[in-house]
Design an enzyme around this catalytic site. Structure first.
Site, short mmCIF file in Angstrom:
data_model
loop_
_atom_site.label_atom_id
_atom_site.label_comp_id
_atom_site.label_asym_id
_atom_site.label_seq_id
_atom_site.Cartn_x
_atom_site.Cartn_y
_atom_site.Cartn_z
N GLU A 272 0.82 -1.22 0.00
CA GLU A 272 0.00 0.00 0.00
C GLU A 272 0.85 1.26 0.00
O GLU A 272 0.40 2.32 -0.44
CB GLU A 272 -0.95 -0.01 1.20
CG GLU A 272 -2.20 0.82 0.99
CD GLU A 272 -3.28 0.53 2.01
OE1 GLU A 272 -4.43 0.30 1.60
OE2 GLU A 272 -2.98 0.53 3.22
N HIS A 293 6.70 -26.82 0.55
CA HIS A 293 5.93 -27.86 -0.12
C HIS A 293 4.79 -27.28 -0.94
O HIS A 293 3.91 -28.02 -1.38
CB HIS A 293 5.38 -28.84 0.93
CG HIS A 293 6.42 -29.46 1.78
ND1 HIS A 293 7.16 -30.56 1.37
CD2 HIS A 293 6.91 -29.12 3.00
CE1 HIS A 293 8.03 -30.88 2.32
NE2 HIS A 293 7.91 -30.01 3.32
N LYS A 407 -13.84 2.41 -2.31
CA LYS A 407 -14.65 2.71 -1.12
C LYS A 407 -15.88 3.53 -1.49
O LYS A 407 -16.98 3.28 -1.00
CB LYS A 407 -13.79 3.46 -0.10
CG LYS A 407 -12.64 2.64 0.48
CD LYS A 407 -11.84 3.47 1.47
CE LYS A 407 -10.67 2.68 2.03
NZ LYS A 407 -9.85 3.49 2.99
#
Length: 419
Positions: A272, A293, A407
């Site tokens: 960010e 893995h 937003k």
């Protein structure tokens, strides 16, 4: 990027680091001030003691930087479960609830007795939709409890001063509100109230945590401009590898389960702050040995677009010993006389050496132990490394303009303005 190019970039980064530590601009000064500020500290201490003594569990609601710092401190240091001030085991379990999945939210309230639970809601702006939703729904659920609950004794909100939705809801319901620093962004608030309150409720030593952060800044102040400043070297490495070698992915791999949330905190801090104007590198958090893995094959044999930070701790001769009496095959002789920590140490070393042999840039952070001081040092290192990288990239690390449109669109969709 050759050695000469790196050295030039490192010296440039050193100058930025020195400026941050000795004459910071206002936005950086707010971060450093959090290391020394004790404004409201006694009130914070009293509230944390009350929650610790009153409840069996405490739920922290928030998202992003409002909770990731506190979650990192708690998960890393909760094993230090003796309250150093009161010499007694910590009482409440702390739960961080960060998403708005309705299924998970309903399940959360089925897991605990409201009368034995404290709730804390963190939103720097006071307008975070997710946190407002949690606050409103939690108030409604607590009001439905048989024989009633005094919400004011069970709830705390944390938000910046001034009028905002969180503060208005809190006033309407007589909920205590703690001021968060208004000019300190969430992802840089690891040393502020958002993170310190959960740590204090858990009985952790927040003074020691802050001292760890200060030690990194003090070391920069004491280092000559041509000396080794570790956050500056890390920033030069990150920016140089990205801009000249195409290493556009930064993998932080920790071999300490307690530091898994540190990787998530770093991911937000790095992404960010630096992902702007077509610049930046993608942070990837990984956990050893598990991701050996799942991801290591790609790291070693896939695109060479990654560089690596491996965080480890000395585990040799620690943990339970393998029972020799049960080892009845030559294939398992390597385990005889060894302990579980020996296997972890060997796998850490093998991964680092394998990355190196496959020409993957790798640096290591070797911790002697995990406690409040070492964690504070590590988190401040990454904060400063991020700020210095932003200077080298000529971008503003304190905003997130691309996120804001989403937003606004969310609210428009909820209001029926978008079809």
């Amino acid at each position: 990027m050759n050695i000469a190019d790196f050295e030039k970039l490192r010296l440039q980064a050193n100058k930025f680091a020195n400026k941050i530590a000795t004459a910071p601009v206002a936005s950086v000064k707010h971060i450093l001030d959090a290391l020394d500020s004790y404004n409201g500290f006694e009130n914070l201490k009293a509230l944390s003691e009350n929650f610790r003594d009153s409840f069996e569990q405490v739920v922290i609601f928030g998202t992003g930087g409002s909770t990731l710092g506190g979650k990192t401190i708690y998960s890393a240091c909760k094993h230090l479960n003796i309250d150093k001030n009161f010499n007694k085991p910590n009482k409440p379990t702390i739960i961080f609830f960060e998403n708005i999945d309705p299924y998970s939210f309903e399940g959360l309230f089925q897991r605990f007795d409201p009368k034995k639970t404290g709730l804390i809601f963190c939103s720097k702006s006071g307008e975070t939709s997710e946190t407002i939703a949690h606050l409103l729904l939690s108030i409604e659920k607590f009001k439905r409890v048989k024989n009633g609950i005094d919400i004011g004794k069970h709830f705390i909100t944390v938000t910046q001063p001034g009028k905002n939705s969180i503060r208005t809801i809190s006033m309407d319901n007589e909920i205590v509100t703690i001021d968060s620093p208004p000019k300190l962004g969430g992802r840089f608030s690891a040393f502020s109230v958002n993170s310190l309150l959960p740590a204090m409720i858990a009985g952790l030593d927040v003074i020691k945590f802050r001292e760890g952060g200060k030690s990194v800044v003090d070391q920069i102040r004491q280092t000559k401009l041509d000396g080794i400043i570790e956050p500056a070297s890390g920033a030069a490495l990150a920016v140089g590898l990205s801009s000249t070698k195409g290493k556009c992915m930064s993998v932080i791999m920790t071999y300490v389960d307690r530091l898994e949330d540190l990787g998530k905190w770093y991911r937000q801090l790095w992404a960010e702050s630096l992902g702007k104007d077509g610049k930046g590198s993608t942070p990837i958090n990984a956990l050893g040995t598990i991701d050996q893995h799942s991801q290591l094959q790609l790291y070693l044999d896939g695109p060479k677009d990654k560089w690596f930070s491996v965080i480890s701790i000395n585990t040799e001769n620690t943990g339970p010993q393998f029972p020799d009496i049960l080892i009845n095959t030559d294939d398992l002789d390597y385990l005889k006389g060894k302990k579980l920590g020996d296997l972890m140490a060997a796998e850490q070393k093998a991964t680092i050496e394998t990355l190196y042999k496959n020409l993957c840039p790798v640096r290591t952070f070797n911790l002697s132990k995990v406690d409040e001081f070492s964690l504070g040092s590590l988190m401040m290192h990454f904060i400063l490394e991020t700020l210095i990288s932003a200077e080298l990239m000529n971008i503003n690390p304190f905003d997130q303009p691309a996120v804001e449109s989403g937003k606004v669109l969310t609210r428009n969709i909820m209001s029926g303005l978008e079809k």
